[in-house]
Design a protein around this motif. Sequence first.
Motif, short mmCIF file in Angstrom:
data_model
loop_
_atom_site.label_atom_id
_atom_site.label_comp_id
_atom_site.label_asym_id
_atom_site.label_seq_id
_atom_site.Cartn_x
_atom_site.Cartn_y
_atom_site.Cartn_z
N SER A 159 -27.54 42.00 24.04
CA SER A 159 -26.86 42.72 22.96
C SER A 159 -26.18 41.79 22.28
CB SER A 159 -26.20 44.05 23.14
OG SER A 159 -24.96 43.55 23.97
N GLN A 160 -25.20 41.07 22.75
CA GLN A 160 -24.35 40.11 22.17
C GLN A 160 -25.15 38.78 21.53
OE1 GLN A 160 -20.87 39.79 21.98
NE2 GLN A 160 -20.93 42.14 22.71
N LEU A 161 -26.24 38.43 22.11
CA LEU A 161 -26.86 37.43 21.47
C LEU A 161 -27.81 37.87 20.45
CD1 LEU A 161 -28.27 35.52 24.72
CD2 LEU A 161 -26.16 34.97 23.34
N MET A 162 -28.34 38.96 20.53
CA MET A 162 -29.11 39.50 19.35
C MET A 162 -28.40 39.94 18.26
SD MET A 162 -32.20 41.88 21.13
CE MET A 162 -33.30 41.46 22.32
N GLY A 163 -27.06 40.52 18.54
CA GLY A 163 -26.28 40.84 17.54
C GLY A 163 -25.64 39.60 16.56
N LEU A 164 -25.18 38.59 17.41
CA LEU A 164 -24.79 37.49 16.49
C LEU A 164 -26.08 36.84 15.65
CD1 LEU A 164 -23.06 34.98 15.97
CD2 LEU A 164 -23.86 34.02 17.88
N LEU A 165 -27.31 36.95 16.11
CA LEU A 165 -28.37 36.44 15.54
C LEU A 165 -28.72 37.46 14.35
CD1 LEU A 165 -30.75 34.30 15.38
CD2 LEU A 165 -32.28 35.81 16.62
N VAL A 166 -28.76 38.44 14.25
CA VAL A 166 -28.71 39.50 13.16
C VAL A 166 -27.58 39.11 12.30
CG1 VAL A 166 -28.63 41.78 12.20
CG2 VAL A 166 -29.91 41.25 14.43
N ALA A 167 -26.53 39.11 12.69
CA ALA A 167 -25.07 39.18 11.71
C ALA A 167 -25.30 37.78 11.20
CB ALA A 167 -23.99 39.29 12.53
N HIS A 168 -25.69 36.59 11.96
CA HIS A 168 -25.76 35.28 11.21
C HIS A 168 -26.69 34.93 10.31
CE1 HIS A 168 -25.86 30.87 11.17
NE2 HIS A 168 -24.74 31.03 11.60
N GLN A 169 -28.03 35.31 10.78
CA GLN A 169 -29.27 35.10 10.28
C GLN A 169 -29.90 35.99 9.33
OE1 GLN A 169 -28.86 32.02 10.34
NE2 GLN A 169 -30.85 31.39 11.46
N VAL A 170 -29.65 37.29 9.43
CA VAL A 170 -30.26 38.36 8.75
C VAL A 170 -29.19 38.95 7.86
CG1 VAL A 170 -31.30 40.68 8.82
CG2 VAL A 170 -31.71 38.92 10.47
N VAL A 171 -28.10 39.23 8.25
CA VAL A 171 -27.17 39.87 7.09
C VAL A 171 -26.49 38.53 6.40
CG1 VAL A 171 -25.04 41.28 7.18
CG2 VAL A 171 -26.89 41.93 8.85
N GLY A 172 -26.24 37.54 7.37
CA GLY A 172 -25.53 36.62 6.59
C GLY A 172 -23.87 36.77 6.44
N GLN A 174 -20.52 35.64 5.98
CA GLN A 174 -19.99 34.64 5.83
C GLN A 174 -19.00 33.78 6.84
OE1 GLN A 174 -21.57 33.41 2.80
NE2 GLN A 174 -20.99 31.59 3.66
N PRO A 175 -18.17 34.52 7.36
CA PRO A 175 -17.33 33.84 8.21
C PRO A 175 -18.19 33.20 9.56
CG PRO A 175 -16.43 35.97 7.63
CD PRO A 175 -17.65 35.82 6.99
N LEU A 176 -19.19 34.02 9.90
CA LEU A 176 -20.15 33.35 11.03
C LEU A 176 -20.96 32.24 10.40
CD1 LEU A 176 -21.31 36.60 12.46
CD2 LEU A 176 -19.63 35.19 13.29
N VAL A 177 -21.44 32.20 9.16
CA VAL A 177 -22.09 31.08 8.84
C VAL A 177 -21.50 30.04 8.47
CG1 VAL A 177 -23.58 30.63 6.68
CG2 VAL A 177 -23.92 32.86 7.46
N ASP A 178 -20.12 30.12 8.21
CA ASP A 178 -19.19 28.89 7.72
C ASP A 178 -18.69 28.44 8.90
OD1 ASP A 178 -19.76 29.41 5.37
OD2 ASP A 178 -17.64 30.52 4.66
N ALA A 179 -18.70 29.13 10.04
CA ALA A 179 -17.95 28.53 11.27
C ALA A 179 -18.74 27.63 11.91
CB ALA A 179 -17.99 29.82 12.42
N ASP A 180 -18.21 26.60 12.42
CA ASP A 180 -19.09 25.69 13.20
C ASP A 180 -19.43 25.78 14.48
OD1 ASP A 180 -16.72 24.98 15.18
OD2 ASP A 180 -15.74 23.72 13.64
#
Length: 203
Positions: A159-172, A174-180
């Motif tokens: 659930s954590q991995l899928m959630g990160l993928l959705v938040a980062h790649q689907v929803v976009g 920005q703080p996740l996209v910008d984080a290294d």
Amino acid sequence: MVMTEQVRRIGRRPGESGSRGSILDAASALFAEHGYEGATIRGIAAEAGVDPALVHHYFGTKDRLFVATMRLPVNPAEVIPQIVAAGLDDAGHRLATLFVSTMRELGQANPMVGLLKSATAHPDAARLLREYFTSAVLEKVAAALDVPQPRLRAALCASQLMGLLVAHQVVGLQPLVDADADTLVAALGPVLQHYMSDALPGD
């Protein structure tokens, strides 16, 4: 069927021909129609007009065939148990490192993004993804975790991995996209480690 067409487009790679390509096409159709549990190596071989031994020759197991059909970047059914087997103490960090590096490297080309988008909109896609992760991934991870409630722990990690993928790649977000990558790994690793090794309610 919408899902059948979506998965069929995933199956055969450009230039794929011959028996291997026919097997991928057949697997795409049968996974979409019958789900992961309902599709069998024998049925896929019959659909492709080949002997089941040839399917095993090219792909080995059904979960490997699914990974090839969906073009998944790694086989979680094999990689995650290997990460756990290497030692539980730092498994969360290793899993986070693998996941974040793969996510960042592939970006929108990651087939998991398309599968997750489909799963939110189409029941057939959700069933396919659920059955695959339950049978091919969660059960194998649970078998590798020598701790109480292993299936729940494996599902919480997923659930954590899928959630990160959705938040980062689907929803976009920005703080996740910008984080290294190092920041994401440092934040995600301890959460995964907690689910793998710390006491949970009911232990």
